[in-house]
Design an enzyme around this catalytic site. Structure first.
Site, mmCIF file in Angstrom:
data_model
loop_
_atom_site.group_PDB
_atom_site.id
_atom_site.type_symbol
_atom_site.label_atom_id
_atom_site.label_comp_id
_atom_site.label_asym_id
_atom_site.label_seq_id
_atom_site.Cartn_x
_atom_site.Cartn_y
_atom_site.Cartn_z
ATOM 1 C CE LYS A 1 26.902 -2.976 -6.774
ATOM 2 N NZ LYS A 1 27.036 -1.819 -7.869
ATOM 3 N NE ARG B 1 -1.494 -2.483 2.804
ATOM 4 C CZ ARG B 1 -1.705 -3.516 2.316
ATOM 5 N NH1 ARG B 1 -2.659 -4.126 1.685
ATOM 6 N NH2 ARG B 1 -0.795 -4.464 2.802
ATOM 7 C CB THR B 2 3.322 2.487 2.183
ATOM 8 O OG1 THR B 2 2.583 2.013 3.497
ATOM 9 C CG2 THR B 2 4.053 3.838 2.729
ATOM 10 C CG HIS C 1 3.718 4.057 8.640
ATOM 11 N ND1 HIS C 1 3.737 4.810 7.264
ATOM 12 C CD2 HIS C 1 3.052 2.861 7.908
ATOM 13 C CE1 HIS C 1 3.371 3.926 6.205
ATOM 14 N NE2 HIS C 1 3.077 2.890 6.655
ATOM 15 N NE ARG D 1 7.078 0.791 4.955
ATOM 16 C CZ ARG D 1 5.727 0.272 4.736
ATOM 17 N NH1 ARG D 1 5.809 -1.019 4.396
ATOM 18 N NH2 ARG D 1 4.852 0.768 5.086
#
Ligand code: CP
Length: 303
Positions: free
Chosen positions: A80, A51-52, A129, A101
């Site tokens: 890396k 969703r986000t 959030h 995120r």
């Protein structure tokens, strides 16, 4: 809001939150397909999301902007060994806004300190959030007709649930009554209860809530988050502690709505989906309007 970044919901004043909700309502009524013409937004997702990430990307596309980024850090040079600092410095050169995120609490704040463009926190570990909170508040206002004096039951993983952490802080000025319903291992952290104490907000803690459902304006269900547990035995013990079923909703207020940030696992029975109290799929749609509002606000395109 410093540095035009949105990391914690407390980076926005209450007036700013209300303004962003108004802008979201404007986007719902009237899309602005050229507002982001020439703008590039990076979505850097170091943790999974449906969703986000997709609602942010939909929001950018609906406003005429372009999206770059990754949904899996293993396909970036992070794999890396590149540091978060270097990644953010480099990506800052390629875009006008970073949406990030990350599993580590505090990572988004750090990113905002090294970025040369605004950063929007799309979830940092068990911390915050904030854009979820804005879409949750948008959903509460839309369904209840107000933000003031709401009786909110928060159920499930209140310890690790970043969505409930942000939401209690943002709702505190609106005279809510909170009911925190959780297994004793997953209680709302003291930090957030102390915040509510300092604001004079009432809250109660429960292990059971079926008999209290008639009092609720909003039931905010949450998933027990497997990925936050170091001890999987603890997860197994708590994961199915609450399951909301149709049969429990018979005496709910007609206006009561069930919210859930989603994904849902077992905590809302599938038979609830067609109940008029269920609002979680519409709530996810509201995420597009709320994120259009956040993007345009932090970029200074809406005031
Ligand atoms: N609500 C939410 O954050 O969902 P995703 O994890 O799918 O983005």
């Amino acid at each position: 809001m410093e540095n035009n970044s949105l990391i914690s919901i407390t980076d926005f004043s209450t007036d700013e939150i209300l303004r962003v909700l108004e802008i979201a309502a404007d986007f719902e009524k009237k899309p602005e397909p050229h507002l982001l013409d020439g703008k590039v937004v990076s979505t850097l997702f170091f943790e999974p999301s449906t969703r986000t990430r997709l609602s942010f990307e939909s929001a950018v596309n609906r406003m005429g902007g372009r999206v770059i980024g990754f949904s899996d850090p293993n396909i970036s040079s992070v794999s890396k060994g590149e540091t978060l600092k270097d990644t953010i410095r480099i990506v800052s050169n390629y875009c006008d806004l970073i949406v990030m995120r990350h599993p580590l609490e505090g990572s988004s704040r750090y990113a905002s300190e090294v970025a040369t463009v605004p950063v929007v926190n799309a979830g940092d570990g068990a911390h915050q959030h904030p854009t979820q909170t804005l879409l949750d508040m948008y959903s509460i206002k839309k369904t209840q007709g107000r933000l003031d004096n709401i009786n909110i039951f928060m159920v499930g993983d209140l310890k690790y649930g970043r969505t409930v952490h942000s939401l209690v802080q943002a709702m505190a000025p609106f005279n809510p009554v909170f009911h925190f319903v959780s297994h004793q291992k997953l209680r709302m952290p003291n930090e957030y209860k102390q915040y509510l104490d300092s604001k004079g907000v009432k809250y109660y803690e429960h292990e059971q809530f079926a008999d209290l459902i008639p009092e609720a304006d909003v039931i905010y269900m949450t998933r027990v988050q497997k990925e936050r547990f170091t001890d999987q035995v603890e997860y197994e013990k708590t994961k199915d502690f609450y399951v909301l079923k149709n049969s429990m909703l018979a005496n709910a207020k007609p206006s009561m709505k069930i919210l859930h940030p989603l994904p849902r696992i077992n905590e809302i029975s599938q038979d609830v989906d067609s109940n008029p109290h269920a609002y979680y799929f519409e709530q996810a749609m509201n995420g597009v309007y709320a994120r259009q509002a956040v993007i345009s606000y932090v970029l200074g395109l809406k005031k």
